[in-house]
Design an enzyme around this catalytic site. Structure first.
Site, short mmCIF file in Angstrom:
data_model
loop_
_atom_site.label_atom_id
_atom_site.label_comp_id
_atom_site.label_asym_id
_atom_site.label_seq_id
_atom_site.Cartn_x
_atom_site.Cartn_y
_atom_site.Cartn_z
N GLU A 174 0.83 -1.21 0.00
CA GLU A 174 0.00 0.00 0.00
C GLU A 174 0.87 1.26 0.00
O GLU A 174 0.69 2.17 0.82
CB GLU A 174 -0.97 0.00 1.19
CG GLU A 174 -2.04 -1.08 1.06
CD GLU A 174 -3.18 -0.96 2.06
OE1 GLU A 174 -3.13 -0.04 2.91
OE2 GLU A 174 -4.12 -1.77 1.97
N GLU A 297 -5.34 -8.56 -0.12
CA GLU A 297 -6.18 -8.11 0.99
C GLU A 297 -7.61 -7.98 0.47
O GLU A 297 -7.87 -7.21 -0.44
CB GLU A 297 -5.71 -6.77 1.57
CG GLU A 297 -4.40 -6.86 2.33
CD GLU A 297 -4.05 -5.59 3.07
OE1 GLU A 297 -4.99 -4.88 3.51
OE2 GLU A 297 -2.85 -5.30 3.22
#
Length: 495
Positions: A174, A297
């Site tokens: 991320e 995720e």
């Protein structure tokens, strides 16, 4: 209207990579500490410090791959703090998740021991956000180099003579957000630099995963594929199913109404649009589909349970969560030419967990049972399915009532996974199975369902939502008819 499906058991469309059934264990809340690791001195039964009950439960899922140590935690994790004698390990503050102090007793050796016990592939996420190229390079050397070197010698001093096999390595996480708030152009250059030093030692070959987009940031995918695609093996994608607003209230895991059920189903189906659109961009630069889409995720994200640490992301798990997982898997199967791994968030005590623990007690969630039912699809051949599905209507909006996928394993056994998204109505279903000789077949089924939308397992009623044999199946010639109860998941086996 009855739903009709044609399944061509002799028309295989590719392999459903078992890694689609991967898991994610981050240093977040009580996932690692209390959930997986209790230490050898704990009164809770353990194997070398790992909770024995959790270990046994995860073994039954046939976990193929496990991602660690994060998540946002990965970009503040410095691996050298988590090796060597436990009493000498540096304590650290988990600034992302609750501000708690961790003792680093669960580190590289402990994680790789866990993977060996589960017979699964480790997927390690390296620190690009606050780490150095040298730190990342030395971590790979420490784990995988079999010769004479400072890192390999240090590994031996710490009790591991032989190197580990490490296939999957994430170069950052991320990086558009908690991993550094970077622009895609900047991260693409950093990825190229860092991955250069994620080396292959001996016979170990690493599959390098680049930090991909957040939800529908298609520009991120475009920039990464254009500027770094040739040196990327896998590109990640993150998407959570959230019925409410991320910042002002995601919605309750237990105390929800019909409208939240419907919007949760709607948002779970949205993953297909994301896969399709990101996949189209990847196709532009990689028409051979060499680069895997790694959805490392995903899952439901609700407000934390009342009275719990908001930084621990602890939520309960109902039949709604199981259906979200089933819908996702049926979509992942459909796109298995591009989707090569997914990792649900998370394994224990965090977000859409498989397992919840409280002291020495442990319960299995509806999502756990869904994974156990669906594991039959791992490494099986995806079968061609043609559907005519009725609508699930609510307040003027429509969704397909039933989600379907089918596969055939190496022994020729066919499995059909069916999810009835409708929270009120049954779904009659007729399946025309082509390419099988039915006078020699046995048809059986299992079902996961509940009496109400909010049904879940807790420490007082640990088996309220569990699988059962499914008997509402009739077979005539090459046709199978089933009646799916509302909000149910059924897996049919034909052998």
């Amino acid at each position: 209207m009855n739903n009709s499906i044609v399944i061509n058991a002799d028309l295989e469309k590719g392999t459903i990579n078992k890694n689609i059934y991967g898991h994610f264990a981050e240093h977040l809340g009580r996932c690692i500490y209390e959930g997986i690791w209790v230490g050898e001195e704990s009164h809770i039964q353990n194997t070398n410090g790992l909770r024995s009950d959790v270990l046994e439960a995860l073994k039954k899922l046939q976990v193929p791959v496990l991602r660690w140590p994060g998540g946002c935690f990965a970009d503040e994790y410095h691996w050298k703090d988590g090796i060597g004698p436990l009493e000498n390990r540096k304590r650290m503050v988990n600034t992302h998740w609750g501000g708690v102090v961790e003792n680093n007793h669960f580190g590289t050796h402990e994680f790789l021991m866990l993977c060996e016990m589960l017979d699964c592939e480790p997927y390690i996420c390296g620190n690009v956000g606050s780490g150095t190229v040298q730190e990342m390079s030395e971590w790979v050397e420490y784990m995988t180099f079999e010769g004479e070197s400072p890192m390999a010698n240090w590994r031996r001093e710490n009790g591991r003579e032989e190197p580990w096999k490490l296939k999957y390595f994430g170069v950052g996480n991320e990086n558009w957000g908690c991993g550094g708030n970077m622009r895609p152009e900047y991260y693409a250059d950093l990825y190229l630099r860092y991955q250069t030093y994620v080396r292959n030692y001996g016979g170990n070959k690493i599959y390098k995963v680049a930090g991909g987009a957040n939800v529908d940031d298609y520009n991120w995918t475009e920039v990464l594929m254009k500027n770094a695609g040739g040196l990327i093996d896998g590109l990640s994608l993150h998407y959570y199913t959230i019925p409410g607003d991320f910042w002002s209230g995601k919605g309750s895991a237990l105390d929800f109404q019909e409208d939240e059920w419907f919007i949760t189903m709607k948002k779970s189906l949205h993953i297909e649009e994301l896969i399709t659109k990101h996949g189209t961009i990847m196709d532009k630069y990689d028409p051979e589909k060499r680069v895997g889409m790694i959805i490392d995720e995903w899952g439901t994200w609700f407000d934390v349970e009342p009275g719990t640490n908001p930084g621990f992301l602890y939520q309960q798990n109902t039949i709604r969560d199981a259906l979200v997982a089933g819908v996702h898997f049926n979509i992942f199967h459909k796109h298995s030419d591009r989707v090569q791994m997914t990792n649900i968030a998370q394994t224990v005590n965090v977000l859409q967990a498989m397992i919840l623990t409280e002291g020495d007690k442990m319960i299995l969630t509806p999502t756990y049972h869904l994974f156990e039912m669906f594991k039959v699809h791992q490494d099986a051949q995806l079968l061609a399915v043609d559907c005519n599905i009725a609508d699930y209507e609510y307040n003027g909006e429509k969704l397909p009532q039933v989600s379907v996928s089918a596969s055939k394993n190496k022994e020729g056994k066919v499995h059909i996974s069916l999810c009835n998204l409708d929270h009120k109505n049954e779904a009659g279903l007729e399946m025309d199975i082509r390419g099988l000789i039915f006078n020699k077949t046995k048809v059986s089924g299992r079902i996961l369902t509940a009496g109400s939308m909010n049904d879940h397992n807790n420490f007082e009623e640990p088996e309220k939502v569990t699988p059962a044999n499914f008997n509402h199946v009739s077979v005539a010639e090459n046709k199978i008819s089933v009646q799916l109860p509302p909000m149910s998941v059924v897996v049919i086996a034909i052998e």
